[in-house]
Design an enzyme around this catalytic site. Sequence first.
Site, PDB file in Angstrom:
ATOM      1  N   HIS A  58      63.744 -37.360  -2.398  1.00 62.72           N
ATOM      2  CA  HIS A  58      62.834 -38.870  -1.245  1.00 62.72           C
ATOM      3  C   HIS A  58      62.623 -38.245   0.134  1.00 62.72           C
ATOM      4  CE1 HIS A  58      64.107 -42.161  -3.692  1.00 62.72           C
ATOM      5  NE2 HIS A  58      65.176 -41.821  -3.693  1.00 62.72           N
ATOM      6  N   ASN A 131      64.778 -49.562  -5.767  1.00 56.25           N
ATOM      7  CA  ASN A 131      63.184 -49.200  -6.229  1.00 56.25           C
ATOM      8  C   ASN A 131      62.467 -49.321  -6.818  1.00 56.25           C
ATOM      9  OD1 ASN A 131      64.252 -45.535  -6.089  1.00 56.25           O
ATOM     10  ND2 ASN A 131      66.007 -46.775  -8.215  1.00 56.25           N
ATOM     11  N   TYR A 341      74.660 -41.891   0.622  1.00 51.99           N
ATOM     12  CA  TYR A 341      73.924 -42.190   1.171  1.00 51.99           C
ATOM     13  C   TYR A 341      73.992 -41.410   3.347  1.00 51.99           C
ATOM     14  CZ  TYR A 341      70.428 -43.599  -1.624  1.00 51.99           C
ATOM     15  OH  TYR A 341      69.630 -43.136  -3.288  1.00 51.99           O
TER      16      TYR A 341
END
Length: 498
Positions: A58, A131, A341
């Site tokens: 990303h 997503n 994350y």
Amino acid sequence: MSAPVYTLAEGCPYADATTAQRFSDGSPIKGLMLLQDTQLIETLAHFSRERIPERVVHASAVGAWGEFEVTHDISHLTSAKFLTGIGKKSKTLSRISTVGPGAGSPNTVRDVRGWALKIFTEEGNQDFVFNDIPVFFIRDPIKFPSLNRSHKRHPATNVTDATMFWDFHSQNQEGIHALMLLFSDRGTPKSVRHVNAYSGHTYKMTKPDGSFHYVKFHFKSNQGNDTLTDAEATRLAGEDPDNHTADLYDAIESGNFPSWTLYIQAMTPQQAETYRWNVFDMTKVWPHSDVPLQPVGKLTFNKNPDNYFADIEQAAFSPSTMVPGLAPSADPILQARQFAYPDAARYRLGANYQQLPCNRALCPVYSPYQRDGASTINGNYGADPNYVRSALKAVAFRQPVADDSGKKHHDVWTMGCVADYASQVTDEDFVQARMFWEGVLGAQEGQKEVLVGNVAAHLGRAKPVVWEATFDMFSRIAPDLGKAVRNAVAGQGQKTQV
Ligand code: NDP
């Protein structure tokens, strides 16, 4: 407003930003450079440090500020305050990205789009890290680095490698449903304004009495879902590689604010127990006919970032960032992402990344046991105790009172539902891919041929050693699909018949 006076970073006013100091007789071009020239040294040293670690996935993204507004009451499902009260508005920050390619890569490549949203609420930040397809390629998180490496560059050639891609997927066939969506034209969206976003994961919506529902989230584009053909995407990647970035910026700048409608699907724990599909399996959707979409609210992008690096590159999103009224389910991928994350953010931005203006909660934050570390800028809680249960300073903590007997009962079912499930691939994994092939693409003129052509264009670049296993994988969806892919790879350049 008067023009600012140019200074060094510590504030010293400085006459000239364009000339290095020299030890000379006054000539501007002769003479030795001086180590005392703080401006020169800072200029060169800071330039070398302008880049922070790129996200391993990303990396290439576009983003915007916005607003989320509640349009339908779902207070019977959740106590989350940002979802309670029709007309309630919350500030947001969004970041939409491709997954595999690095920063600066063309926007229109065939890839999943990451769709991250931060909602600044009175109970803290709520992050959604979604997503643009509703399912994922794996359901065991230990495969996550492998999956992504197979979509990136070969370790020796440093070139993206179709052989690696199909080798991974033909040997890990639980991803077939996501592959079908990726190789439909949804894999090449027209712009980020035209993508839908899906939680994929099952979440919980909770109430203080301990009751909960399982939910999936869908943000549907109010611009309509629109796509490019493979040929258009390839052409734009060469001619206008920043096309999606410029499109979003220009739309917002001209007041043409893109928006999305948020829907949820919700089911009770009892419904989950008897549902055909494992609700913790991220490779499966809940068909709309089983669990209808309910409208909840509207998201609007209404402001471009003032500065891309400050607002978007430094933005950090995590599925672990949640407010009361929402909770994770036992989905193993969701559980693992809750570690991965924030860990990526600590590595990229440092231990105090939550204090950066783009990430900072708008509500009061009192987190005195998380302090010190590089670049703390929140005052560091002054003299307040840095250890728990101090008798020296009374601190009022919120103590949620919840009757969680129902949840505990359900934990037993949850354990059984998750155990030993993730890596086994069965015929069930091909059922929803078949629903997509027959029911969705079959109902759209020419779209079966488009998918076959898109797969063949990619698979044809792979070494033949991975072809047979890949043809077999597509045949498990439908024999005509496997045969069409085989024929299309064999006859690249000829028109595809399905
Ligand atoms: P429906 O038969 O009710 O509707 C099909 C859905 O497929 C549409 O609502 C749309 O989702 C999506 N879709 C339509 N065209 C395409 C395309 N070219 N590429 C990708 N997606 C497309 O769906 P069901 O719920 O009965 O599920 C059937 C199949 O549809 C599933 O197996 C799945 O592959 C796919 N799908 C299902 C979704 C779900 O959450 N149930 C979401 C997306 C796809 P949308 O309106 O979200 O754009």
